[in-house]
Write an enzyme that holds these catalytic residues in place. Sequence first.
Site, PDB file in Angstrom:
ATOM      1  N   ASN A   7      27.040  30.835  18.215  1.00 38.59           N
ATOM      2  CA  ASN A   7      26.980  30.369  19.598  1.00 38.59           C
ATOM      3  C   ASN A   7      28.284  30.835  20.233  1.00 38.59           C
ATOM      4  O   ASN A   7      29.329  30.197  20.078  1.00 38.59           O
ATOM      5  CB  ASN A   7      26.845  28.850  19.664  1.00 38.59           C
ATOM      6  CG  ASN A   7      26.758  28.332  21.098  1.00 38.59           C
ATOM      7  OD1 ASN A   7      26.887  29.088  22.054  1.00 38.59           O
ATOM      8  ND2 ASN A   7      26.568  27.033  21.237  1.00 38.59           N
ATOM      9  N   ARG A  86      22.481  32.194  19.782  1.00 36.08           N
ATOM     10  CA  ARG A  86      22.059  31.396  20.925  1.00 36.08           C
ATOM     11  C   ARG A  86      22.290  32.219  22.193  1.00 36.08           C
ATOM     12  O   ARG A  86      23.399  32.662  22.466  1.00 36.08           O
ATOM     13  CB  ARG A  86      22.855  30.100  21.014  1.00 36.08           C
ATOM     14  CG  ARG A  86      22.449  29.253  22.218  1.00 36.08           C
ATOM     15  CD  ARG A  86      23.544  28.320  22.657  1.00 36.08           C
ATOM     16  NE  ARG A  86      23.173  27.628  23.893  1.00 36.08           N
ATOM     17  CZ  ARG A  86      24.037  27.166  24.771  1.00 36.08           C
ATOM     18  NH1 ARG A  86      25.334  27.316  24.567  1.00 36.08           N
ATOM     19  NH2 ARG A  86      23.634  26.560  25.868  1.00 36.08           N
ATOM     20  N   HIS A 174      19.315  24.291  27.838  1.00 38.03           N
ATOM     21  CA  HIS A 174      19.518  23.349  26.731  1.00 38.03           C
ATOM     22  C   HIS A 174      18.224  23.134  25.945  1.00 38.03           C
ATOM     23  O   HIS A 174      18.040  22.111  25.290  1.00 38.03           O
ATOM     24  CB  HIS A 174      20.036  21.990  27.236  1.00 38.03           C
ATOM     25  CG  HIS A 174      21.432  22.009  27.751  1.00 38.03           C
ATOM     26  ND1 HIS A 174      21.845  21.175  28.764  1.00 38.03           N
ATOM     27  CD2 HIS A 174      22.506  22.760  27.420  1.00 38.03           C
ATOM     28  CE1 HIS A 174      23.122  21.401  29.028  1.00 38.03           C
ATOM     29  NE2 HIS A 174      23.538  22.372  28.220  1.00 38.03           N
ATOM     30  N   GLY A 206      28.206  20.514  29.944  1.00 36.36           N
ATOM     31  CA  GLY A 206      26.955  20.884  30.586  1.00 36.36           C
ATOM     32  C   GLY A 206      25.998  19.730  30.364  1.00 36.36           C
ATOM     33  O   GLY A 206      25.980  19.135  29.291  1.00 36.36           O
ATOM     34  N   ARG A 235      30.427  21.785  36.951  1.00 34.87           N
ATOM     35  CA  ARG A 235      29.298  22.215  37.780  1.00 34.87           C
ATOM     36  C   ARG A 235      28.773  21.049  38.609  1.00 34.87           C
ATOM     37  O   ARG A 235      28.750  19.907  38.166  1.00 34.87           O
ATOM     38  CB  ARG A 235      28.191  22.798  36.900  1.00 34.87           C
ATOM     39  CG  ARG A 235      28.468  24.210  36.452  1.00 34.87           C
ATOM     40  CD  ARG A 235      27.462  24.674  35.414  1.00 34.87           C
ATOM     41  NE  ARG A 235      27.939  24.417  34.069  1.00 34.87           N
ATOM     42  CZ  ARG A 235      27.187  24.524  32.972  1.00 34.87           C
ATOM     43  NH1 ARG A 235      25.907  24.860  33.082  1.00 34.87           N
ATOM     44  NH2 ARG A 235      27.693  24.282  31.782  1.00 34.87           N
ATOM     45  N   GLY A 324      28.093  15.426  23.927  1.00 43.22           N
ATOM     46  CA  GLY A 324      29.369  14.738  23.708  1.00 43.22           C
ATOM     47  C   GLY A 324      29.471  13.394  24.410  1.00 43.22           C
ATOM     48  O   GLY A 324      29.944  12.407  23.825  1.00 43.22           O
ATOM     49  N   GLU A 381      21.944  22.137  17.589  1.00 39.02           N
ATOM     50  CA  GLU A 381      21.374  23.385  18.086  1.00 39.02           C
ATOM     51  C   GLU A 381      21.418  24.484  17.030  1.00 39.02           C
ATOM     52  O   GLU A 381      20.464  25.260  16.895  1.00 39.02           O
ATOM     53  CB  GLU A 381      22.122  23.823  19.345  1.00 39.02           C
ATOM     54  CG  GLU A 381      21.896  22.896  20.536  1.00 39.02           C
ATOM     55  CD  GLU A 381      22.837  23.178  21.687  1.00 39.02           C
ATOM     56  OE1 GLU A 381      22.348  23.709  22.698  1.00 39.02           O
ATOM     57  OE2 GLU A 381      24.026  22.859  21.582  1.00 39.02           O
TER      58      GLU A 381
END
Length: 599
Positions: A7, A86, A174, A206, A235, A324, A381
């Site tokens: 990743n 990824r 995601h 994110g 964001r 997280g 992931e």
Amino acid sequence: MRILVFNAGSSSLKFGVFDMDGAAIRHRLKATMDRLGRSSAELTLVVDGRESREDIDATALEAAIAAVPAILQRFDLGAIDAIGHRIAHGGERFVAPAIIDEPVIAAIEALTPLAPLHNPGGLAGVRQAKATWPDKPQIAVFDTSFHLKNPPKATTYAVPAAWREAGLRRFGFHGTSHKYVALRAAEALGENLRDLRVISLHLGNGASACAIQLGESIDSSMGMTPLEGLVMGTRSGDVDPGMFGYLQRNLGLDAEAVEKALYEECGLKGLTGTADMRDVEEMAATGNAAAQLAIEIYAYRARKYVGAYAAAMGGLDALVFTGGIGENSAAMRRRICEGLGFLGLMLDTERNGHVDLTDHAAPQIQAYGSRVRVLVTETAEQLMIAREVSALLKAPANGALTVPVAISARHVHLDQDAVDALFGTGYSLSPAGQLRQQGHWVARERLALEGPRGRLENVAILGPLRARTQIEISRTDGFALGIAPPVRDSGKLDGTPVVRLIGPAGAIDSDGLIIAARHIHTNPTDAARLGLKDGDEVDVRVGQGDRALTLSGTLVRVSPNAFTEMHIDTDEANAAGIEGRADGELLAAEATIKPSAPV
């Protein structure tokens, strides 16, 4: 099979090594390289549950990946069979993982404007990995693939056709995380994911929400790019697009400057000066008004999406927190769940405050009597990517295996009470012909369906009788009737719309109206030949040329004496240009996960 998963980002590299032995998985190594681009990177390693940290001479992503073989050799992990990557954005092309070659790299690169912070790092990782392991298969797993099953009503922006034809649509991200946590939640609940309505909240730097109904993503808060939806670290999430014109006129900012700020200077950072929720919570505890407002906005936006997705699915069975913030902030979980009592969701304060996620646990934190289960689990992931890679490499080569495809026109399955009401008490239906599935037949009798907008005549009745009436139509039929039935597996009838059935002796109003989810019937012998088992989900390509479609998430049903064939509805057949019978090309089985296996 040993799989290395990457990743890659602009300033960090995460990688892991997984030994795959059938359904069993052993997570051999977990590593993160942070501070790329500085004088040295910090390497965090977790091997057999033991963590260590060290500085490493890797000032760029390429150097970091080039250092990986030596790291693997230190732990006797040098023999790699395949490498998974990824990739954030796969556009409409990549409905499933793809073996990476030059055309695939070019296609990913062309999608960079849609994910400017993510795809470049992934591509850099791919190129360096191909140079470092030139003889090993490299597979791209896309964040967007899980959401490509979203219906057009969820993915289509209400904008001019020319914009839509240029590629403007919602994608969602995601996906690997949302898929994993939904499967993990179902496993922890001891239920089949296809029986559940789940909302997954991936909350971190994110952040996104995903509505997962009967095993499939039906909507996601992120849109064409990862900007839309929830408030994130840097964001903005949802904003009024009219702001572009406003900021240009009043602050002299062009579109590029506004877009850059929306990615890098907004979210928690724009509200408080820091993108880290831990810092924001500490500031709020000291009375900082900006931090307190930021927390309220963050929770409010997430709670709105939970309510909206519960409405979209007609209810909610499980809410899952991950990422997280979702994993570590009990206060944020409580704030988001406040006010959701109208859904029957009640949080247990004690359980919420003492969450233990050791060994990929997925503890429940709802209160006794809550109608909605609330779970917390770590996202995995890399583990999901390893499963996807393994499934792809074990799949037969394209074109090696085919399955007959049959078109399922509108029909009904009646129970005895319905037969009595429609045709007269004690009436028995008359079989007019046998179907290919043993013991199934089409009746000589017909009936009509009536909805608020229109009526469908001469609807077939299939036997034998069932314990509950089920009506199967296409989406186009639904528009003709003025009813929007859900896409469901056969027998999943709770909460389905009501339609009027009209026969020669009377009429009844019945629920059980569905669009039947595409599926494959097969028997144990053919299943073994095709490499399938009951409950698998596979991708099947149907049709020819420009009208060929890849129908993903096709459920496999194995039963004794079944005739092997795939059933699709008339709308899917029309889209693929199929008339009568055809053959479908069996592609990769969709990866599933058993989190109870060693990881």
